[in-house]
Design an enzyme around this catalytic site. Structure first.
Site, PDB file in Angstrom:
ATOM      1  N   GLU A 157       2.136 -16.485  -2.995  1.00 11.92           N
ATOM      2  CA  GLU A 157       2.559 -15.289  -3.723  1.00 11.92           C
ATOM      3  C   GLU A 157       4.068 -15.157  -3.530  1.00 11.92           C
ATOM      4  O   GLU A 157       4.544 -14.947  -2.414  1.00 11.92           O
ATOM      5  CB  GLU A 157       1.814 -14.087  -3.149  1.00 11.92           C
ATOM      6  CG  GLU A 157       2.061 -12.773  -3.839  1.00 11.92           C
ATOM      7  CD  GLU A 157       1.352 -11.635  -3.122  1.00 11.92           C
ATOM      8  OE1 GLU A 157       1.888 -10.514  -3.157  1.00 11.92           O
ATOM      9  OE2 GLU A 157       0.283 -11.868  -2.503  1.00 11.92           O
TER      10      GLU A 157
ATOM     11  N   TYR B  38      -7.352  -7.689  -4.864  1.00 12.03           N
ATOM     12  CA  TYR B  38      -6.474  -7.524  -3.709  1.00 12.03           C
ATOM     13  C   TYR B  38      -6.908  -6.251  -2.986  1.00 12.03           C
ATOM     14  O   TYR B  38      -6.622  -5.143  -3.414  1.00 12.03           O
ATOM     15  CB  TYR B  38      -5.028  -7.400  -4.191  1.00 12.03           C
ATOM     16  CG  TYR B  38      -3.967  -7.497  -3.119  1.00 12.03           C
ATOM     17  CD1 TYR B  38      -4.055  -6.777  -1.927  1.00 12.03           C
ATOM     18  CD2 TYR B  38      -2.845  -8.299  -3.315  1.00 12.03           C
ATOM     19  CE1 TYR B  38      -3.072  -6.861  -0.966  1.00 12.03           C
ATOM     20  CE2 TYR B  38      -1.847  -8.390  -2.355  1.00 12.03           C
ATOM     21  CZ  TYR B  38      -1.960  -7.664  -1.179  1.00 12.03           C
ATOM     22  OH  TYR B  38      -0.979  -7.746  -0.232  1.00 12.03           O
TER      23      TYR B  38
ATOM     24  N   ASP C 112       5.907  -1.849  -0.180  1.00 12.64           N
ATOM     25  CA  ASP C 112       6.287  -2.750   0.903  1.00 12.64           C
ATOM     26  C   ASP C 112       6.908  -2.004   2.074  1.00 12.64           C
ATOM     27  O   ASP C 112       7.638  -1.025   1.905  1.00 12.64           O
ATOM     28  CB  ASP C 112       7.271  -3.805   0.384  1.00 12.64           C
ATOM     29  CG  ASP C 112       6.635  -4.719  -0.634  1.00 12.64           C
ATOM     30  OD1 ASP C 112       5.541  -5.230  -0.340  1.00 12.64           O
ATOM     31  OD2 ASP C 112       7.209  -4.913  -1.718  1.00 12.64           O
TER      32      ASP C 112
END
Length: 261
Positions: free
Chosen positions: A48, A171, A59
């Site tokens: 990724e 995910y 993040d």
């Protein structure tokens, strides 16, 4: 190679997937290329590659700092796609980025560039399922997987929407929060994996905070089809010390946990 083909290959070999994330262009394209090759050598089944954005809300600090370094060095979508095109690894490649970049670049142009760069899937953490129709349709028309995120607090209604509109893999976020968090993996993760698998055959990969062999083994024992590790690799690249050796060793260790006994 397509993502579905890789998961099928792994199933036949009685393995789950190690998906490795790094930020493209951190600290430069040459290092990124070397890091990708090293991770694949170490056992990464899918890579990724983050296309850096100035406000990466999903993040944690480690990847935020990597994105900032890459942007300061001039990484942008055009350079990103040129970098990905230069890679010769034989594993599926995924683009992880934020929707503002895709919208500004143009959905059709962005997907076309992914095709040219042999990118197999796209992850857009800040794109709600309800607003993903246009990108989803363009991806479907071009055989690219649009991968959606599921969290421990996703309700049943949203879960069904996501399951009906995802491909490649699902995910599954291991905990609430951002990437690289030191919090414990959600205690309900095993039951959530089992719940998801009752409704879909799409592989489930677990990410956020995955950094050691014990975590990988636990997650695979819960029934996950893969794990996603990012911050542990990004930190290693940032340290600059014996980078290739350290990346190789970490990837090998995490990959050990994906092999079924």
């Amino acid at each position: 190679m397509k993502i579905a083909e890789k998961f099928e290959e792994l199933r036949e070999n009685k393995e789950s997937a190690l998906i490795a994330y790094i930020c493209a262009g951190d600290p430069d394209s040459h290092v990124t290329k070397s890091a990708v090759e090293t991770l694949v050598e170490g056992g990464a089944d899918i890579v990724e590659l983050g296309l850096p954005f100035s406000d990466p809300i999903a993040d944690g600090p480690t990847i935020q700092e990597a994105s900032d370094r890459a942007i300061r060095k001039g990484m942008n979508p055009d350079k990103y796609f040129e970098l990905v095109k230069s890679l010769s690894v034989k594993v599926p490649l995924i683009c992880m980025t934020y929707y503002n970049i895709i919208h500004k670049y143009g959905i059709r142009s962005f997907v076309d560039s992914c095709i040219e760069a042999r990118i197999s899937g796209i992850i857009v953490p800040d794109l709600p399922i309800e607003e993903s129709t246009e990108l989803k349709q363009c991806c479907e028309n071009n055989n690219i997987d649009l991968i959606h995120l599921i969290s421990p607090i996703t309700n049943d209604e949203r879960l069904k929407k996501i399951l009906n509109n995802s491909s490649g893999f699902l995910y599954l976020i291991s905990q609430t929060g951002v990437t690289g968090s030191d919090s414990n993996i959600d205690s309900g993760l095993e039951s959530l994996i089992k719940k998801i698998k009752k409704y879909t055959d799409t592989p489930v990969a677990v990410g956020f905070g995955i950094s050691n062999l014990s975590q990988v083994r636990n997650i695979i024992s819960y029934g996950a089809d893969g794990v996603i590790a990012g911050s542990v690799f990004v930190k290693t690249i940032a340290s600059g010390k014996n980078m290739e050796h350290e990346l190789l060793q970490i990837a090998k260790e995490l990959k050990m946990g994906t092999r079924h006994d």
